[in-house]
Design a protein around this motif. Structure first.
Motif, PDB file in Angstrom:
ATOM      1  N   GLU A  15       0.829  -1.209   0.000  1.00  0.00           N
ATOM      2  CA  GLU A  15       0.000   0.000   0.000  1.00  0.00           C
ATOM      3  C   GLU A  15       0.865   1.262   0.000  1.00  0.00           C
ATOM      4  OE1 GLU A  15      -3.743   1.944   2.506  1.00  0.00           O
ATOM      5  OE2 GLU A  15      -2.408   0.495   3.487  1.00  0.00           O
ATOM      6  N   ALA A  16       1.942   1.232   0.787  1.00  0.00           N
ATOM      7  CA  ALA A  16       2.842   2.394   0.854  1.00  0.00           C
ATOM      8  C   ALA A  16       3.512   2.637  -0.499  1.00  0.00           C
ATOM      9  CB  ALA A  16       3.888   2.177   1.938  1.00  0.00           C
ATOM     10  N   ASP A  17       3.923   1.554  -1.156  1.00  0.00           N
ATOM     11  CA  ASP A  17       4.556   1.695  -2.473  1.00  0.00           C
ATOM     12  C   ASP A  17       3.581   2.302  -3.478  1.00  0.00           C
ATOM     13  OD1 ASP A  17       6.937   0.670  -1.590  1.00  0.00           O
ATOM     14  OD2 ASP A  17       6.579  -1.372  -2.338  1.00  0.00           O
ATOM     15  N   ILE A  18       2.327   1.854  -3.437  1.00  0.00           N
ATOM     16  CA  ILE A  18       1.326   2.388  -4.355  1.00  0.00           C
ATOM     17  C   ILE A  18       1.085   3.864  -4.076  1.00  0.00           C
ATOM     18  CG2 ILE A  18      -1.110   2.275  -5.018  1.00  0.00           C
ATOM     19  CD1 ILE A  18      -0.973  -0.766  -4.533  1.00  0.00           C
ATOM     20  N   THR A  19       1.009   4.228  -2.814  1.00  0.00           N
ATOM     21  CA  THR A  19       0.777   5.631  -2.430  1.00  0.00           C
ATOM     22  C   THR A  19       1.914   6.523  -2.895  1.00  0.00           C
ATOM     23  OG1 THR A  19      -0.468   4.905  -0.477  1.00  0.00           O
ATOM     24  CG2 THR A  19       0.363   7.174  -0.480  1.00  0.00           C
ATOM     25  N   ARG A  20       3.140   6.032  -2.796  1.00  0.00           N
ATOM     26  CA  ARG A  20       4.311   6.833  -3.195  1.00  0.00           C
ATOM     27  C   ARG A  20       4.572   6.778  -4.693  1.00  0.00           C
ATOM     28  NH1 ARG A  20       6.752   4.349   1.562  1.00  0.00           N
ATOM     29  NH2 ARG A  20       7.717   2.834   0.167  1.00  0.00           N
ATOM     30  N   GLY A  21       3.805   5.992  -5.420  1.00  0.00           N
ATOM     31  CA  GLY A  21       4.031   5.845  -6.858  1.00  0.00           C
ATOM     32  C   GLY A  21       5.221   4.975  -7.181  1.00  0.00           C
ATOM     33  N   GLN A  22       5.637   4.114  -6.235  1.00  0.00           N
ATOM     34  CA  GLN A  22       6.816   3.273  -6.427  1.00  0.00           C
ATOM     35  C   GLN A  22       6.455   1.807  -6.684  1.00  0.00           C
ATOM     36  OE1 GLN A  22       9.275   3.896  -2.980  1.00  0.00           O
ATOM     37  NE2 GLN A  22       9.863   5.962  -3.578  1.00  0.00           N
ATOM     38  N   TRP A  23       5.172   1.522  -6.766  1.00  0.00           N
ATOM     39  CA  TRP A  23       4.769   0.140  -6.998  1.00  0.00           C
ATOM     40  C   TRP A  23       4.978  -0.219  -8.458  1.00  0.00           C
ATOM     41  CZ3 TRP A  23       1.136  -2.235 -10.140  1.00  0.00           C
ATOM     42  CH2 TRP A  23       0.836  -3.579  -9.844  1.00  0.00           C
ATOM     43  N   SER A  24       5.446  -1.411  -8.717  1.00  0.00           N
ATOM     44  CA  SER A  24       5.577  -1.903 -10.092  1.00  0.00           C
ATOM     45  C   SER A  24       4.998  -3.302 -10.154  1.00  0.00           C
ATOM     46  CB  SER A  24       7.048  -1.925 -10.537  1.00  0.00           C
ATOM     47  OG  SER A  24       7.826  -2.735  -9.682  1.00  0.00           O
ATOM     48  N   ASP A  25       4.499  -3.640 -11.295  1.00  0.00           N
ATOM     49  CA  ASP A  25       3.857  -4.935 -11.499  1.00  0.00           C
ATOM     50  C   ASP A  25       4.898  -6.049 -11.300  1.00  0.00           C
ATOM     51  OD1 ASP A  25       2.620  -7.225 -12.391  1.00  0.00           O
ATOM     52  OD2 ASP A  25       1.765  -6.296 -14.191  1.00  0.00           O
ATOM     53  N   PRO A  26       4.741  -6.900 -10.290  1.00  0.00           N
ATOM     54  CA  PRO A  26       5.733  -7.959 -10.053  1.00  0.00           C
ATOM     55  C   PRO A  26       5.898  -8.897 -11.236  1.00  0.00           C
ATOM     56  CG  PRO A  26       4.245  -7.728  -8.179  1.00  0.00           C
ATOM     57  CD  PRO A  26       3.652  -6.926  -9.302  1.00  0.00           C
TER      58      PRO A  26
END
Length: 374
Positions: A55-66
């Motif tokens: 959730e934190a990664d998504i909020t910061r825009g740092q999430w990437s599709d595994p």
């Protein structure tokens, strides 16, 4: 199928699987589809912590599709090479390095799984079987591929982070005296005498000399115009290519003391017409390293040059001889090393500072030849 369902959370959910391990699930921020975390967890708390990080990664825009990072290195490297704009010879070298030194270790591994520790281990292993320059080139290509993978959001960080792995210290090469240069020129086959002298007293590379045409030699002003360089593919095919940078196209003055050698060579050994090659192979075909190497080795022995002198060392010698009294910019221009070149027109070059450099080389020749004759 789960045998228990965790209570609903503000973000995602956790559930216990039949195996007893816990699974974290959440909505893909791009597609909205339900997806599971890459791994399962021993406890419910561990699964909830994993969801918090996602959730934190998504909020910061740092999430990437595994799933994106599961792309295999081999196909990705092939696509990377295909997308590059490279000269033919450079492309051939890159493909060879990737095929021989990188793919045997990393081809079947997912891009996202390759770690710095694995790259360090690979580098150490390669250094034990091939020369450092080859390993440095392989590492540089690896780093470039992973940099693109970061840009493509396949991975977050480039794993090529080994300090100093992208360069190596070039061993000190021998520098010849003017007398030794002439000893080599006197000992080699007459068709290659001028090749040796120009390499030493103009600093041109073998490929630049092999690509010279008769029209590139201005005997009135004592200068050569470097416009192209010869390249040889692994198949043996020869072709002339443009220099790597604008600085490679340049006029270079040669010492007046070489004028007689220049005129004699043009009269007896150059190809026919203004577009004929200045230097030819022993059978009249194009000069290539393979049909020159034996003559070079024999001349080195006849001249009693005991050091393992390579032909390229003549350029190194010329660089050092020309450095006396020349500014850094003048020397870089003469050697074709500048990355950004000033607008110097041909007439200014042959009658200005480059001519002064050539004249100083000429005085060294006169002194060395005079001492040898006395």
């Amino acid at each position: 199928m789960a045998n228990s369902q965790g209570k609903r959370r503000r973000f995602g959910a956790v559930r216990q699987l039949k195996s007893g391990r816990w699974q974290a699930r959440y909505r893909d921020p791009g597609t909205g589809q339900l997806r599971s975390a890459d791994e399962t967890y021993a406890t419910k708390t561990d699964a909830e912590v994993a969801l918090t990080h996602i959730e934190a990664d998504i909020t910061r825009g740092q999430w990437s599709d595994p799933d994106v990072g599961k792309v295999l290195f081999g196909p990705y490297a092939a696509a990377w090479l295909k997308d590059r704009t490279l000269a033919d010879r450079t492309r051939e070298r890159h493909e060879s390095v990737v095929r021989l030194h990188i793919l045997p270790t990393f081809e079947a591994r997912p891009v996202s799984s390759i770690t710095t520790a694995q790259i360090r281990s690979w580098r150490t292993a390669r250094l034990s079987v091939v020369g450092e320059p080859t390993v440095v080139k392989a590492y540089q290509i690896m780093r470039a591929i992973f940099s693109t993978a970061v840009d493509d959001e396949l991975i977050r960080r480039n794993p090529c982070r080994i300090k100093g792995a992208d360069r190596y210290d070039v061993p000190e090469r021998p520098i010849l005296s003017v007398s030794e240069v002439y000893a080599l020129a006197d000992a080699i086959a007459p068709r290659y005498r001028l090749l040796v002298l120009l390499a030493a007293f103009t600093g041109l590379r073998f490929g630049e000399l092999a690509a010279l045409r008769t029209r590139d030699i201005d005997t009135a002003n004592g200068a050569l115009m470097v416009r192209r360089s010869q390249a040889e593919m692994q198949t043996g095919a020869l072709f002339d290519k443009a220099p790597k940078s604008a600085a490679g196209v340049r006029p270079v003055a040669y010492p007046t003391e070489l004028q007689a050698d220049v005129e004699r060579h043009l009269a007896h050994f150059a190809g026919p017409g203004r577009d004929g090659h200045v230097f030819l192979g022993p059978q009249g075909g194009q000069l290539r390293r393979s049909n020159f190497r034996d003559d070079w080795i024999k001349a080195r022995k006849r001249a009693k040059i005991t050091a393992d002198v390579h032909f390229h060392d003549l350029r190194h010698t010329g660089n050092n001889l020309a450095a006396s009294g020349a500014s850094l910019r003048e020397l870089m221009t003469r050697m074709g090393h500048s990355t950004s070149r000033a607008a110097l027109i041909y007439q200014h070059m042959v009658s200005g500072r480059d001519r002064e450099i050539a004249d100083r080389l000429g005085s060294m020749i006169r002194k060395a030849r005079g001492d040898a004759d006395s």
